[in-house]
Design a protein around this motif. Structure first.
Motif, PDB file in Angstrom:
ATOM      1  N   GLN A 143       0.798  -1.228   0.000  1.00 24.15           N
ATOM      2  CA  GLN A 143       0.000   0.000   0.000  1.00 24.15           C
ATOM      3  C   GLN A 143       0.828   1.274   0.000  1.00 24.15           C
ATOM      4  N   SER A 144       1.887   1.345   0.810  1.00 25.04           N
ATOM      5  CA  SER A 144       2.568   2.624   0.973  1.00 25.04           C
ATOM      6  C   SER A 144       4.064   2.469   1.235  1.00 25.04           C
ATOM      7  N   ALA A 145       4.756   3.589   1.017  1.00 32.43           N
ATOM      8  CA  ALA A 145       6.189   3.647   1.311  1.00 32.43           C
ATOM      9  C   ALA A 145       6.577   5.089   1.620  1.00 32.43           C
ATOM     10  N   LEU A 146       7.560   5.234   2.483  1.00 31.39           N
ATOM     11  CA  LEU A 146       8.181   6.521   2.766  1.00 31.39           C
ATOM     12  C   LEU A 146       9.639   6.402   2.354  1.00 31.39           C
ATOM     13  N   VAL A 147      10.053   7.286   1.464  1.00 29.39           N
ATOM     14  CA  VAL A 147      11.429   7.299   0.966  1.00 29.39           C
ATOM     15  C   VAL A 147      12.034   8.651   1.320  1.00 29.39           C
ATOM     16  N   TYR A 148      13.298   8.637   1.752  1.00 29.32           N
ATOM     17  CA  TYR A 148      13.929   9.869   2.226  1.00 29.32           C
ATOM     18  C   TYR A 148      15.416   9.845   1.886  1.00 29.32           C
ATOM     19  N   ALA A 149      15.946  11.034   1.642  1.00 28.56           N
ATOM     20  CA  ALA A 149      17.393  11.196   1.476  1.00 28.56           C
ATOM     21  C   ALA A 149      17.771  12.601   1.914  1.00 28.56           C
ATOM     22  N   CYS A 150      18.975  12.755   2.371  1.00 31.57           N
ATOM     23  CA  CYS A 150      19.510  14.058   2.737  1.00 31.57           C
ATOM     24  C   CYS A 150      20.961  14.075   2.285  1.00 31.57           C
ATOM     25  N   ASP A 151      21.279  15.020   1.422  1.00 30.08           N
ATOM     26  CA  ASP A 151      22.631  15.126   0.874  1.00 30.08           C
ATOM     27  C   ASP A 151      23.180  16.522   1.123  1.00 30.08           C
ATOM     28  N   SER A 152      24.488  16.631   1.248  1.00 31.77           N
ATOM     29  CA  SER A 152      25.138  17.923   1.426  1.00 31.77           C
ATOM     30  C   SER A 152      25.489  18.501   0.057  1.00 31.77           C
ATOM     31  N   LEU A 153      25.147  19.779  -0.131  1.00 32.47           N
ATOM     32  CA  LEU A 153      25.434  20.462  -1.384  1.00 32.47           C
ATOM     33  C   LEU A 153      25.826  21.898  -1.069  1.00 32.47           C
ATOM     34  N   TYR A 208      15.270  15.270   0.528  1.00 37.28           N
ATOM     35  CA  TYR A 208      14.350  14.751  -0.477  1.00 37.28           C
ATOM     36  C   TYR A 208      13.444  13.764   0.243  1.00 37.28           C
ATOM     37  N   ALA A 209      12.159  13.833  -0.027  1.00 38.57           N
ATOM     38  CA  ALA A 209      11.228  12.892   0.598  1.00 38.57           C
ATOM     39  C   ALA A 209      10.075  12.622  -0.360  1.00 38.57           C
ATOM     40  N   TRP A 210       9.628  11.387  -0.342  1.00 39.51           N
ATOM     41  CA  TRP A 210       8.500  10.978  -1.152  1.00 39.51           C
ATOM     42  C   TRP A 210       7.603  10.074  -0.319  1.00 39.51           C
ATOM     43  N   ILE A 211       6.322  10.362  -0.325  1.00 37.05           N
ATOM     44  CA  ILE A 211       5.330   9.454   0.220  1.00 37.05           C
ATOM     45  C   ILE A 211       4.676   8.807  -0.989  1.00 37.05           C
ATOM     46  N   LEU A 212       4.761   7.484  -1.046  1.00 40.57           N
ATOM     47  CA  LEU A 212       4.301   6.725  -2.211  1.00 40.57           C
ATOM     48  C   LEU A 212       3.146   5.807  -1.843  1.00 40.57           C
ATOM     49  N   SER A 213       2.344   5.499  -2.859  1.00 34.35           N
ATOM     50  CA  SER A 213       1.212   4.603  -2.680  1.00 34.35           C
ATOM     51  C   SER A 213       1.090   3.701  -3.903  1.00 34.35           C
ATOM     52  N   ARG A 214       0.543   2.527  -3.714  1.00 35.31           N
ATOM     53  CA  ARG A 214       0.295   1.618  -4.844  1.00 35.31           C
ATOM     54  C   ARG A 214      -0.917   2.052  -5.667  1.00 35.31           C
ATOM     55  N   THR A 215      -1.709   2.953  -5.108  1.00 32.09           N
ATOM     56  CA  THR A 215      -2.876   3.482  -5.814  1.00 32.09           C
ATOM     57  C   THR A 215      -2.773   5.004  -5.850  1.00 32.09           C
ATOM     58  N   ALA A 216      -3.644   5.644  -6.591  1.00 33.71           N
ATOM     59  CA  ALA A 216      -3.598   7.102  -6.752  1.00 33.71           C
ATOM     60  C   ALA A 216      -3.972   7.855  -5.474  1.00 33.71           C
ATOM     61  N   GLU A 217      -4.491   7.145  -4.477  1.00 33.99           N
ATOM     62  CA  GLU A 217      -4.851   7.771  -3.203  1.00 33.99           C
ATOM     63  C   GLU A 217      -4.253   6.972  -2.058  1.00 33.99           C
ATOM     64  N   THR A 261      -2.097   7.157   7.228  1.00 40.89           N
ATOM     65  CA  THR A 261      -0.757   6.702   6.842  1.00 40.89           C
ATOM     66  C   THR A 261       0.118   7.900   6.487  1.00 40.89           C
ATOM     67  N   GLN A 262      -0.451   8.847   5.746  1.00 42.66           N
ATOM     68  CA  GLN A 262       0.308  10.053   5.417  1.00 42.66           C
ATOM     69  C   GLN A 262       0.724  10.785   6.687  1.00 42.66           C
ATOM     70  N   ASP A 263      -0.207  10.945   7.624  1.00 38.21           N
ATOM     71  CA  ASP A 263       0.086  11.628   8.884  1.00 38.21           C
ATOM     72  C   ASP A 263       1.183  10.904   9.667  1.00 38.21           C
ATOM     73  N   GLU A 264       1.138   9.577   9.671  1.00 39.97           N
ATOM     74  CA  GLU A 264       2.158   8.780  10.359  1.00 39.97           C
ATOM     75  C   GLU A 264       3.542   9.061   9.773  1.00 39.97           C
ATOM     76  N   TYR A 265       3.643   9.090   8.445  1.00 42.54           N
ATOM     77  CA  TYR A 265       4.927   9.333   7.781  1.00 42.54           C
ATOM     78  C   TYR A 265       5.425  10.764   8.031  1.00 42.54           C
ATOM     79  N   VAL A 266       4.520  11.719   7.973  1.00 47.73           N
ATOM     80  CA  VAL A 266       4.900  13.113   8.216  1.00 47.73           C
ATOM     81  C   VAL A 266       5.389  13.270   9.650  1.00 47.73           C
TER      82      VAL A 266
END
Length: 180
Positions: free
Chosen positions: A120-130, A137-146, A151-156
């Protein structure tokens, strides 16, 4: 454009900080086979390469050599479909959900799966020095369009508790069906 204007523009479109990167650990166990397939981007930190894009989706394919081939697609403001390809490789077998991504255009990035249930869902994150700044960088992903709001609140909350700039998260409209 002056260097200062460039930095201000940069800071306005990504989550940038002078503080150390938030401590968001990738999963200890990760099953790339279960992770493959299509994901819909529900929200993200702003990315220059995705400015104005909607319906951003990614398809992951596991290759025989253990790498993951990915294709990101999104609908540009003019209605055309933007696409970019990359290959993700596990950085260290002891941390299988911490990946290095090399895009076909040559630039690199990190991709750390912080949470996923694979179905159903995934939280992906990265932090790089520039240039002395930490860029998140962060992405909240879902297997469906909604994706359900809890779940979104949990990830945030997970990101905010670690010190991430969650006020920079933007919703990615998913109102055009699959772009694959």
């Amino acid at each position: 454009m002056t260097m200062m204007k460039s930095l201000l523009l940069f800071a306005s479109v990504v989550a940038v900080s002078l503080a150390k990167c938030p401590d968001l650990k990738s999963l200890d166990e990760f099953d790339a086979t279960q992770y493959t397939g299509q994901w819909y981007e529900i929200s993200r930190y702003p990315l220059i390469g995705e400015l104005g894009e909607t319906c951003v989706q990614t398809n992951y394919t596991l290759k025989e050599d253990g790498t993951i081939r990915l294709e990101n697609r999104g609908k540009k403001p003019d209605g055309s479909i933007d696409s970019i390809m990359a290959t993700a490789t596990v950085k260290d077998p002891a941390h299988p959900a911490s990946l290095s991504v090399v895009f076909d255009e040559g630039f690199r990035g990190s991709y750390n799966v912080i949470r996923t249930d694979y179905t159903q869902s995934a939280l992906v994150y990265a932090c790089d020095s520039l240039l002395g700044f930490n860029v998140e960088y962060a992405w909240i992903l879902s297997r469906t369009a909604e994706l359900d709001q809890s779940t979104q609140d949990e990830y945030v909350k997970l990101m905010a508790d670690a010190g991430s700039a969650t006020n920079k998260l933007t919703v990615t409209p998913q109102d055009c069906g699959s772009v694959f």
